[in-house]
Design a protein around this motif. Structure first.
Motif, short mmCIF file in Angstrom:
data_model
loop_
_atom_site.label_atom_id
_atom_site.label_comp_id
_atom_site.label_asym_id
_atom_site.label_seq_id
_atom_site.Cartn_x
_atom_site.Cartn_y
_atom_site.Cartn_z
N ASN A 139 0.82 -1.21 0.00
CA ASN A 139 0.00 0.00 0.00
C ASN A 139 0.86 1.26 0.00
N ASP A 140 1.94 1.26 0.78
CA ASP A 140 2.84 2.42 0.79
C ASP A 140 3.48 2.61 -0.58
N LEU A 141 3.83 1.51 -1.23
CA LEU A 141 4.38 1.57 -2.58
C LEU A 141 3.37 2.18 -3.55
N MET A 142 2.11 1.75 -3.45
CA MET A 142 1.05 2.30 -4.32
C MET A 142 0.85 3.79 -4.08
N VAL A 143 0.82 4.18 -2.82
CA VAL A 143 0.63 5.60 -2.48
C VAL A 143 1.75 6.43 -3.09
N GLU A 144 2.97 5.92 -2.99
CA GLU A 144 4.12 6.66 -3.55
C GLU A 144 4.03 6.75 -5.07
N MET A 145 3.62 5.67 -5.73
CA MET A 145 3.46 5.72 -7.19
C MET A 145 2.38 6.72 -7.58
N MET A 146 1.27 6.71 -6.85
CA MET A 146 0.18 7.64 -7.15
C MET A 146 0.65 9.08 -6.93
N SER A 147 1.43 9.31 -5.90
CA SER A 147 1.95 10.66 -5.62
C SER A 147 2.87 11.13 -6.74
N ASP A 148 3.73 10.25 -7.23
CA ASP A 148 4.63 10.61 -8.33
C ASP A 148 3.84 10.97 -9.59
N TYR A 149 2.86 10.14 -9.92
CA TYR A 149 2.04 10.44 -11.10
C TYR A 149 1.26 11.74 -10.89
N TRP A 150 0.81 12.00 -9.68
CA TRP A 150 0.05 13.22 -9.42
C TRP A 150 0.92 14.46 -9.65
N LYS A 151 2.19 14.39 -9.27
CA LYS A 151 3.11 15.51 -9.51
C LYS A 151 3.23 15.78 -11.00
N THR A 152 3.32 14.73 -11.79
CA THR A 152 3.38 14.89 -13.24
C THR A 152 2.10 15.52 -13.76
N PHE A 153 0.97 15.06 -13.26
CA PHE A 153 -0.32 15.62 -13.66
C PHE A 153 -0.38 17.11 -13.31
N GLN A 154 0.08 17.49 -12.12
CA GLN A 154 0.06 18.90 -11.70
C GLN A 154 0.90 19.75 -12.66
N SER A 155 2.02 19.23 -13.12
CA SER A 155 2.84 19.95 -14.09
C SER A 155 2.09 20.14 -15.40
#
Length: 190
Positions: A52-68
Motif C-alpha cells: 500500500n505504501d508503494l502504491m501511495v508513492e506511485m500515485m503521488s509521483d504520477y500526481w506531480k506529473t499531472f500537476q505539471s
C-alpha cells in the motif's frame, strides 16, 4: 561486498509501475518488484514497508506529473473551454492508471494507510481545485451562483465523478459549467 545501487527508490518505483501497468494490481507483489529490480526483498522493505505504501508513492509521483501538465494547460493559450477540456483529459489519464486502485477498499482500510493515502488523495484534489480557482480569479472568470473556489471544486469533483463512472458525456458537463458563467465575468472564457 554489497552491491551499490544508484537511486534504489526510483529503481523500485520504475519496476513497480511496469508491473502495475503490464500485470495489474493483483500481480504487484513486493517479491516480484524485488526480482524485477534484481535486489533483495529486504531492500524493498527498507523503502516501502508494504504494498500500500508503494502504491501511495506511485500515485503521488504520477500526481506531480499531472500537476505539471495542469500548469502547462493553464499557462498556455486557448479558451476557458479548451483549458477545461485539457485538464479533464489529463486527469482522465491519471485516474485511468489508478482507477481500480482508487476504488479498492483494501487500499484505504488499513489504518496505517488510511491517513496517508486518503489524506494525500483529498489534499491533492483540494490543491487542484485551489490552483484552478486562483487561475479563474486571475483571468476574471466569474460564476453566477458560486465563488471561484466553489466553482473550481465543483468542476474538479464532477470531472472525477465522470471519469470514475462515465454516465454523462464530457460535453454535457462543459455546457453546464459554461451556463454557470456570468456574461460580464467571462474573462478569457471564450
Amino acid at each position: 561486498m554489497a552491491k551499490v545501487i544508484e537511486n534504489p527508490r526510483q529503481l523500485i518505483l520504475t519496476h513497480a509501475r511496469e508491473i502495475l501497468s503490464e500485470k495489474g494490481y493483483s500481480q504487484l507483489t513486493m517479491r516480484g518488484v524485488a526480482t524485477a529490480c534484481g535486489i533483495a526483498l529486504g531492500t524493498i522493505y527498507n523503502y516501502f514497508p508494504n504494498k500500500n505504501d508503494l502504491m501511495v508513492e506511485m500515485m503521488s509521483d504520477y500526481w506531480k506529473t499531472f500537476q505539471s501538465e495542469v500548469d502547462l494547460i493553464l499557462g498556455g493559450s486557448g479558451s476557458f473551454s479548451k483549458k477545461l477540456q485539457g485538464i479533464y483529459h489529463s486527469l482522465e489519464g491519471f485516474v485511468g492508471i489508478f482507477r481500480v486502485e482508487w476504488l479498492k477498499p483494501e487500499l484505504y482500510q488499513a489504518e496505517e494507510v488510511m491517513g496517508s493515502s486518503r489524506g494525500r488523495k483529498f489534499q491533492a484534489i483540494e490543491m487542484l481545485a485551489a490552483r484552478l480557482a486562483k487561475w479563474m480569479e486571475v483571468e476574471g472568470i466569474r460564476f453566477k451562483v458560486m465563488s471561484s473556489r466553489e466553482a473550481a471544486a465543483f468542476v474538479v469533483m464532477n470531472f472525477l465523478a465522470m471519469i470514475q463512472t462515465p454516465l454523462v458525456d464530457y460535453t454535457v458537463l462543459e455546457e453546464v459549467i459554461l451556463s454557470l458563467l456570468e456574461e460580464e465575468g467571462r474573462g478569457s472564457a471564450n
